[in-house]
Write a protein that holds these residues in place. Structure first.
Motif, mmCIF file in Angstrom:
data_model
loop_
_atom_site.group_PDB
_atom_site.id
_atom_site.type_symbol
_atom_site.label_atom_id
_atom_site.label_comp_id
_atom_site.label_asym_id
_atom_site.label_seq_id
_atom_site.Cartn_x
_atom_site.Cartn_y
_atom_site.Cartn_z
ATOM 1 N N THR A 146 0.174 -35.791 -21.551
ATOM 2 C CA THR A 146 -0.038 -34.430 -21.041
ATOM 3 C C THR A 146 1.251 -33.831 -20.467
ATOM 4 O OG1 THR A 146 -0.749 -35.298 -18.881
ATOM 5 C CG2 THR A 146 -2.473 -34.886 -20.525
ATOM 6 N N SER A 147 2.364 -34.535 -20.608
ATOM 7 C CA SER A 147 3.623 -34.123 -19.972
ATOM 8 C C SER A 147 4.306 -32.944 -20.655
ATOM 9 C CB SER A 147 4.601 -35.303 -19.920
ATOM 10 O OG SER A 147 4.984 -35.697 -21.228
ATOM 11 N N SER A 148 4.088 -32.767 -21.943
ATOM 12 C CA SER A 148 4.695 -31.651 -22.675
ATOM 13 C C SER A 148 3.993 -31.510 -24.029
ATOM 14 C CB SER A 148 6.200 -31.864 -22.850
ATOM 15 O OG SER A 148 6.454 -33.001 -23.642
ATOM 16 N N GLU A 149 4.499 -30.630 -24.830
ATOM 17 C CA GLU A 149 3.859 -30.320 -26.104
ATOM 18 C C GLU A 149 3.832 -31.515 -27.061
ATOM 19 O OE1 GLU A 149 4.636 -25.581 -26.674
ATOM 20 O OE2 GLU A 149 6.218 -26.949 -27.330
ATOM 21 N N VAL A 150 2.772 -31.520 -27.869
ATOM 22 C CA VAL A 150 2.646 -32.448 -28.980
ATOM 23 C C VAL A 150 2.383 -31.617 -30.236
ATOM 24 C CG1 VAL A 150 1.753 -34.326 -27.534
ATOM 25 C CG2 VAL A 150 0.149 -32.797 -28.670
ATOM 26 N N VAL A 151 2.541 -32.249 -31.394
ATOM 27 C CA VAL A 151 2.251 -31.585 -32.662
ATOM 28 C C VAL A 151 1.092 -32.324 -33.319
ATOM 29 C CG1 VAL A 151 3.128 -30.964 -34.945
ATOM 30 C CG2 VAL A 151 4.629 -30.811 -32.942
ATOM 31 N N TYR A 152 0.038 -31.564 -33.631
ATOM 32 C CA TYR A 152 -1.141 -32.105 -34.295
ATOM 33 C C TYR A 152 -1.061 -31.754 -35.776
ATOM 34 C CZ TYR A 152 -3.019 -32.036 -29.514
ATOM 35 O OH TYR A 152 -3.214 -32.204 -28.170
ATOM 36 N N LEU A 153 -1.285 -32.742 -36.634
ATOM 37 C CA LEU A 153 -1.262 -32.540 -38.074
ATOM 38 C C LEU A 153 -2.540 -33.094 -38.683
ATOM 39 C CD1 LEU A 153 2.181 -34.248 -38.805
ATOM 40 C CD2 LEU A 153 1.836 -31.815 -38.433
ATOM 41 N N VAL A 154 -3.058 -32.429 -39.689
ATOM 42 C CA VAL A 154 -4.081 -33.015 -40.535
ATOM 43 C C VAL A 154 -3.433 -33.177 -41.903
ATOM 44 C CG1 VAL A 154 -6.341 -32.752 -41.620
ATOM 45 C CG2 VAL A 154 -5.994 -31.971 -39.261
ATOM 46 N N LEU A 155 -3.429 -34.423 -42.360
ATOM 47 C CA LEU A 155 -2.868 -34.753 -43.662
ATOM 48 C C LEU A 155 -3.994 -35.144 -44.597
ATOM 49 C CD1 LEU A 155 0.167 -36.930 -42.535
ATOM 50 C CD2 LEU A 155 0.211 -34.536 -43.252
ATOM 51 N N GLU A 156 -3.825 -34.825 -45.885
ATOM 52 C CA GLU A 156 -4.823 -35.149 -46.891
ATOM 53 C C GLU A 156 -4.163 -35.858 -48.055
ATOM 54 O OE1 GLU A 156 -7.023 -31.721 -48.195
ATOM 55 O OE2 GLU A 156 -7.281 -30.977 -46.153
ATOM 56 N N GLY A 157 -4.934 -36.735 -48.682
ATOM 57 C CA GLY A 157 -4.450 -37.433 -49.863
ATOM 58 C C GLY A 157 -5.319 -38.628 -50.183
ATOM 59 N N THR A 158 -5.071 -39.229 -51.311
ATOM 60 C CA THR A 158 -5.770 -40.442 -51.689
ATOM 61 C C THR A 158 -5.307 -41.577 -50.783
ATOM 62 O OG1 THR A 158 -5.849 -39.663 -53.969
ATOM 63 C CG2 THR A 158 -6.261 -42.007 -53.616
ATOM 64 N N SER A 159 -6.237 -42.278 -50.172
ATOM 65 C CA SER A 159 -5.924 -43.388 -49.247
ATOM 66 C C SER A 159 -4.930 -42.965 -48.160
ATOM 67 C CB SER A 159 -5.382 -44.595 -50.008
ATOM 68 O OG SER A 159 -6.318 -45.066 -50.947
ATOM 69 N N VAL A 160 -5.063 -41.731 -47.670
ATOM 70 C CA VAL A 160 -4.098 -41.186 -46.714
ATOM 71 C C VAL A 160 -4.059 -41.990 -45.420
ATOM 72 C CG1 VAL A 160 -5.624 -39.436 -45.679
ATOM 73 C CG2 VAL A 160 -3.155 -39.040 -45.748
ATOM 74 N N ILE A 161 -5.181 -42.495 -44.965
ATOM 75 C CA ILE A 161 -5.201 -43.245 -43.703
ATOM 76 C C ILE A 161 -4.362 -44.512 -43.843
ATOM 77 C CG2 ILE A 161 -6.659 -44.524 -42.070
ATOM 78 C CD1 ILE A 161 -8.848 -42.367 -42.684
ATOM 79 N N LYS A 162 -4.610 -45.263 -44.887
ATOM 80 C CA LYS A 162 -3.853 -46.496 -45.132
ATOM 81 C C LYS A 162 -2.365 -46.192 -45.322
ATOM 82 C CE LYS A 162 -3.663 -50.427 -48.303
ATOM 83 N NZ LYS A 162 -4.247 -51.018 -49.507
ATOM 84 N N THR A 163 -2.068 -45.163 -46.079
ATOM 85 C CA THR A 163 -0.677 -44.787 -46.348
ATOM 86 C C THR A 163 0.052 -44.413 -45.058
ATOM 87 O OG1 THR A 163 -1.221 -44.035 -48.574
ATOM 88 C CG2 THR A 163 0.814 -43.171 -47.607
ATOM 89 N N VAL A 164 -0.575 -43.556 -44.254
ATOM 90 C CA VAL A 164 0.057 -43.100 -43.010
ATOM 91 C C VAL A 164 0.221 -44.261 -42.035
ATOM 92 C CG1 VAL A 164 -0.253 -41.633 -40.969
ATOM 93 C CG2 VAL A 164 -0.601 -40.688 -43.268
ATOM 94 N N ARG A 165 -0.796 -45.106 -41.898
ATOM 95 C CA ARG A 165 -0.696 -46.248 -40.978
ATOM 96 C C ARG A 165 0.463 -47.162 -41.379
ATOM 97 N NH1 ARG A 165 -3.059 -45.985 -36.201
ATOM 98 N NH2 ARG A 165 -3.185 -48.234 -36.195
ATOM 99 N N LYS A 166 0.638 -47.369 -42.672
ATOM 100 C CA LYS A 166 1.758 -48.190 -43.146
ATOM 101 C C LYS A 166 3.093 -47.513 -42.828
ATOM 102 C CE LYS A 166 3.405 -50.696 -47.165
ATOM 103 N NZ LYS A 166 3.157 -51.069 -48.558
ATOM 104 N N MET A 167 3.138 -46.192 -42.998
ATOM 105 C CA MET A 167 4.376 -45.445 -42.739
ATOM 106 C C MET A 167 4.763 -45.432 -41.265
ATOM 107 S SD MET A 167 3.897 -42.136 -45.214
ATOM 108 C CE MET A 167 5.481 -41.416 -44.755
ATOM 109 N N ILE A 168 3.767 -45.424 -40.366
ATOM 110 C CA ILE A 168 4.111 -45.325 -38.942
ATOM 111 C C ILE A 168 4.484 -46.669 -38.339
ATOM 112 C CG2 ILE A 168 2.771 -43.222 -38.640
ATOM 113 C CD1 ILE A 168 0.727 -44.835 -37.041
ATOM 114 N N GLY A 169 3.961 -47.776 -38.856
ATOM 115 C CA GLY A 169 4.324 -49.099 -38.366
ATOM 116 C C GLY A 169 3.489 -49.560 -37.186
ATOM 117 N N ALA A 170 3.836 -50.731 -36.670
ATOM 118 C CA ALA A 170 3.100 -51.365 -35.581
ATOM 119 C C ALA A 170 3.105 -50.509 -34.324
ATOM 120 C CB ALA A 170 3.694 -52.735 -35.274
ATOM 121 N N THR A 171 2.002 -50.576 -33.565
ATOM 122 C CA THR A 171 1.875 -49.805 -32.323
ATOM 123 C C THR A 171 3.014 -50.091 -31.367
ATOM 124 O OG1 THR A 171 -0.524 -49.778 -32.549
ATOM 125 C CG2 THR A 171 0.357 -49.320 -30.362
#
Length: 135
Positions: A66-91
């Protein structure tokens, strides 16, 4: 077409990484269907992070998100959840592979640049939480 929510967190915004992050998703041919910039309210942050309320860092996470602005995105695609999770890496950025968003830019376990939905069910709930006007 599968959808996922991505939040570029305050450290990603303040470090001016928004364009770089979006560009990575676009290079993977993911469709950016919604985008907004806002400061997350305390109430919404507490709702979104309710699953970590038992951890010592919960209050720090809420303060951070809550400290400052964030950017919210909705992404679409085939297997987008799996793809994005792989792209962002470990927590935990210290465990994230180089070449992932968190591996390349993250600082610690919760100041880790980015959030992405981890399942279709979570994506549906999270998109409704942050894009109420689109529902």
């Amino acid at each position: 077409m599968e959808k996922t929510l991505v939040i570029i967190k305050p450290d990603g915004v303040s470090r001016k990484l928004v364009g770089e992050i979006i560009q990575r998703f676009e290079k993977k041919q993911l469709k950016l269907s919604q985008l907004k910039v806002a400061t997350m309210s305390q109430k919404v942050a507490e709702e979104h992070y309710a699953h970590i309320k038992k951890f010592d860092f919960f209050e720090d996470m809420i303060t951070y998100m809550t400290s400052s602005e964030v950017v919210y995105l909705v992404l679409e695609g085939t297997s987008v959840i799996k793809t994005v999770r792989k792209m962002i890496g470990a927590t935990n950025c210290l465990e994230a592979e180089p070449g992932t968003i968190r591996g390349d830019y993250g600082a610690n376990s919760y100041e880790n640049i980015i959030h992405a939905s981890d399942s279709p069910e979570a994506a549906e709930v999270e998109i409704k939480r942050f894009f109420k006007e689109a529902n």
